[in-house]
Design a protein around this motif. Structure first.
Motif, short mmCIF file in Angstrom:
data_model
loop_
_atom_site.label_atom_id
_atom_site.label_comp_id
_atom_site.label_asym_id
_atom_site.label_seq_id
_atom_site.Cartn_x
_atom_site.Cartn_y
_atom_site.Cartn_z
N LEU A 99 0.81 -1.22 0.00
CA LEU A 99 0.00 0.00 0.00
C LEU A 99 0.84 1.27 0.00
CD1 LEU A 99 -2.80 1.28 0.05
CD2 LEU A 99 -2.68 1.29 2.54
N ALA A 102 2.26 1.96 -3.35
CA ALA A 102 1.22 2.38 -4.30
C ALA A 102 0.82 3.83 -4.05
CB ALA A 102 0.00 1.46 -4.18
N PHE B 96 -3.91 6.53 -11.28
CA PHE B 96 -3.10 5.96 -10.19
C PHE B 96 -3.03 4.44 -10.35
CE2 PHE B 96 -5.89 9.39 -8.31
CZ PHE B 96 -4.95 10.41 -8.37
N PRO B 97 -2.23 3.95 -11.29
CA PRO B 97 -2.22 2.51 -11.57
C PRO B 97 -1.92 1.68 -10.31
CG PRO B 97 -0.96 3.69 -13.23
CD PRO B 97 -1.30 4.68 -12.16
N GLY B 98 -2.76 0.71 -10.06
CA GLY B 98 -2.53 -0.20 -8.94
C GLY B 98 -3.04 0.28 -7.60
N LEU B 99 -3.38 1.55 -7.50
CA LEU B 99 -3.75 2.10 -6.18
C LEU B 99 -5.06 1.52 -5.66
CD1 LEU B 99 -3.10 4.01 -3.85
CD2 LEU B 99 -4.44 5.76 -5.04
N ALA B 102 -4.63 -1.93 -4.37
CA ALA B 102 -3.86 -1.94 -3.12
C ALA B 102 -4.73 -1.50 -1.95
CB ALA B 102 -2.64 -1.03 -3.25
N LEU B 103 -5.59 -0.52 -2.19
CA LEU B 103 -6.48 -0.04 -1.13
C LEU B 103 -7.52 -1.09 -0.77
CD1 LEU B 103 -6.96 3.62 -2.46
CD2 LEU B 103 -5.96 3.00 -0.25
#
Lengths: 116, 116
Positions: A99, A102, B96-99, B102-103
């Motif tokens: 996290l 990211a 925001f790639p991947g954010l 991840a969240l």
């Protein structure tokens, strides 16, 4: 029998298990605090509060660091007269793998986009 | 000459370029809103507001959905009398790639940890 002396200068930190995702996100939902965290992420060690030159008052700066500490994002310790700050990378990574990276990547992308 | 009719029921959304990381994080820094987003993420399509049974009043629920919409996290459209909600996955992934993943992963981990 005496209890161990606790310095009045010891700053309270949440234990790893007490850190909450909502608190971490609230802490990072502010441009100044996001800027502090990005700077700490690129530092090789701890940085003093006075290292940061933010366009806000000293008391507002202190407030931002306290929010970051109380949410579990940073650890603050006194070294002599300086308050030193470091990211709690290990704790955050153990709780929420991937996290922090990211979030940092998202912040970097946004900063680049808005600077264009 | 007439201007195109804009329905009073059209809801304002930020354009992709107007979405800010700080706003997204603020929107997700709340347990109810995080719960809404987790549920939308597992849904195959849009979900109506009335689908969500949150332990808060109807007006608080409406407020939470508005914060999510105004930050760019969800898109809300009227279909007949129902207000339907969907995650803006494409926009968030482009910015925001991947954010988002991840969240969501962090939220799932925390929910499992706190349920133990």
């Amino acid at each position: 029998m005496t209890t161990p002396a606790v310095s009045s200068r010891d700053l309270p930190h949440p234990l790893r298990d007490e850190v909450r995702l909502e608190g971490v996100l609230h802490a990072l939902a502010d441009p100044m605090r996001l800027r502090i965290v990005r700077e700490l992420a690129t530092a090789s060690g701890e940085l003093s509060c006075s290292h940061f030159e933010l366009p806000v008052t000293k008391s507002t700066t202190t407030h931002h660091f306290r929010v970051l500490r109380e949410s579990g994002v940073i650890r603050q310790v006194y070294r002599g007269t300086a308050k030193m700050n470091g990211l709690r990378r290990d704790d955050l990574e153990a709780l929420f793998p991937g996290l922090l990276d990211a979030l940092l990547e998202a912040a970097t992308r946004q900063a680049a986009r808005l600077a264009d």
